[in-house]
Write an enzyme that holds these catalytic residues in place. Sequence first.
Site, mmCIF file in Angstrom:
data_model
loop_
_atom_site.group_PDB
_atom_site.id
_atom_site.type_symbol
_atom_site.label_atom_id
_atom_site.label_comp_id
_atom_site.label_asym_id
_atom_site.label_seq_id
_atom_site.Cartn_x
_atom_site.Cartn_y
_atom_site.Cartn_z
ATOM 1 N NE ARG A 89 43.185 31.107 42.713
ATOM 2 C CZ ARG A 89 43.990 31.941 43.368
ATOM 3 N NH1 ARG A 89 44.452 33.035 42.760
ATOM 4 N NH2 ARG A 89 44.338 31.681 44.616
ATOM 5 C CG ASP A 162 43.564 33.983 39.194
ATOM 6 O OD1 ASP A 162 43.499 34.388 40.369
ATOM 7 O OD2 ASP A 162 44.568 33.384 38.741
ATOM 8 C CG ASP A 163 41.399 35.520 44.065
ATOM 9 O OD1 ASP A 163 41.342 36.559 43.367
ATOM 10 O OD2 ASP A 163 41.988 35.470 45.157
ATOM 11 C CG ASP A 248 47.125 46.624 44.750
ATOM 12 O OD1 ASP A 248 48.336 46.759 45.006
ATOM 13 O OD2 ASP A 248 46.384 45.846 45.394
ATOM 14 C CG HIS A 272 41.630 36.985 49.376
ATOM 15 N ND1 HIS A 272 42.049 37.383 48.122
ATOM 16 C CD2 HIS A 272 42.697 37.168 50.201
ATOM 17 C CE1 HIS A 272 43.309 37.767 48.189
ATOM 18 N NE2 HIS A 272 43.719 37.644 49.430
#
Length: 343
Positions: A89, A162-163, A248, A272
């Site tokens: 990634r 990182d994605d 979060d 995603h």
Amino acid sequence: MEYAKKMRPSPRKVLCVVMYFASAAFICFITRGIYLRFDYKRVIFPAAEPLVCNRNRSVHRRPPGTESKTEISDVFIGVKTTRKYHSSRLQLILDTWYSLAPEEIYFFTDVDDSSLQEKTNGHIVNTGCGQGYAMPILCCKLSIIISMFHETGKRWLCHVDDDNYLNVPNLVNLLRQYDHNQDHYIGRESLPKPKVVVDSAIRKEVQFWFATGGAGVCYSRALISKMMIYASKENFQKTCARIGQPDDVTIGFIVESLLNRTLTKVCTLNSHLQTMADIPVGEQKKQVTFGYDLKDLRLKGVNVINMTAVVNDDPTRLKSFHCTFFRGYGNCPEIIPEPPPAN
């Protein structure tokens, strides 16, 4: 009458003048869309498009012309990662959007990595938080990002996973719509309704919106300053434990429940959790972030943007996107075939 006839321009002259101004207008129109130069500090960011959507509460918008525009140098960008994804990634990020703002991007991980330190000019931060995705580890990493930003003089903190693929010019245009001296919490909600948790400090249920970290989240300096009592590296893990939620969600609790501020919802931030193929091809350039998942259990396959691969070995399609629209930045082949037109 004779004088008037002499002064009247011939049709040929009129045609020449019209063609001259039409050509000038056409050149201006074309060059207006060209905003890349082969020096990332000289990237010219185009006029901001209306990127904010689904906003159901009032926010403080920046009055036009009140202060200097936000530049990429005013933004601190943190990327959360772990050792497992350094060679996959993180390498994809280094090959693509990292090249648009290398001095502003820092990677927050859990081990030392001399190779990445060299590639990023010392922008790898070993948080010492441990490896994995347990709640204390996630909260620890984000607290270090927040504390490190607080020590800078920058206007905005944005963090991504990182994605994520981050479209840096679109990010700057988004932030230019807001005043960093006001309290702004900008992100994308992941739930259709507010989150409900128990605040152990008062033993009551509270509800609030939170921005999913997997789509990217931004905070103004003014808001971060107010958050530090709950979100610094000394305090954030305690706040996470107070409601028993990850980083979060806890940020949403701090902003909405403890500070009585609100989330500005932005639908061009994507994780995603969204189906990337549902983003129309014509809308892809307007997005601020993309996510991806090469083993999406929900879709029983890959979750990537709908784009034809124009480079080799590109399962996420993000390198093809980057090399199509940001040629000259990152690790792109010299010759990129033009993508087929959208249906």
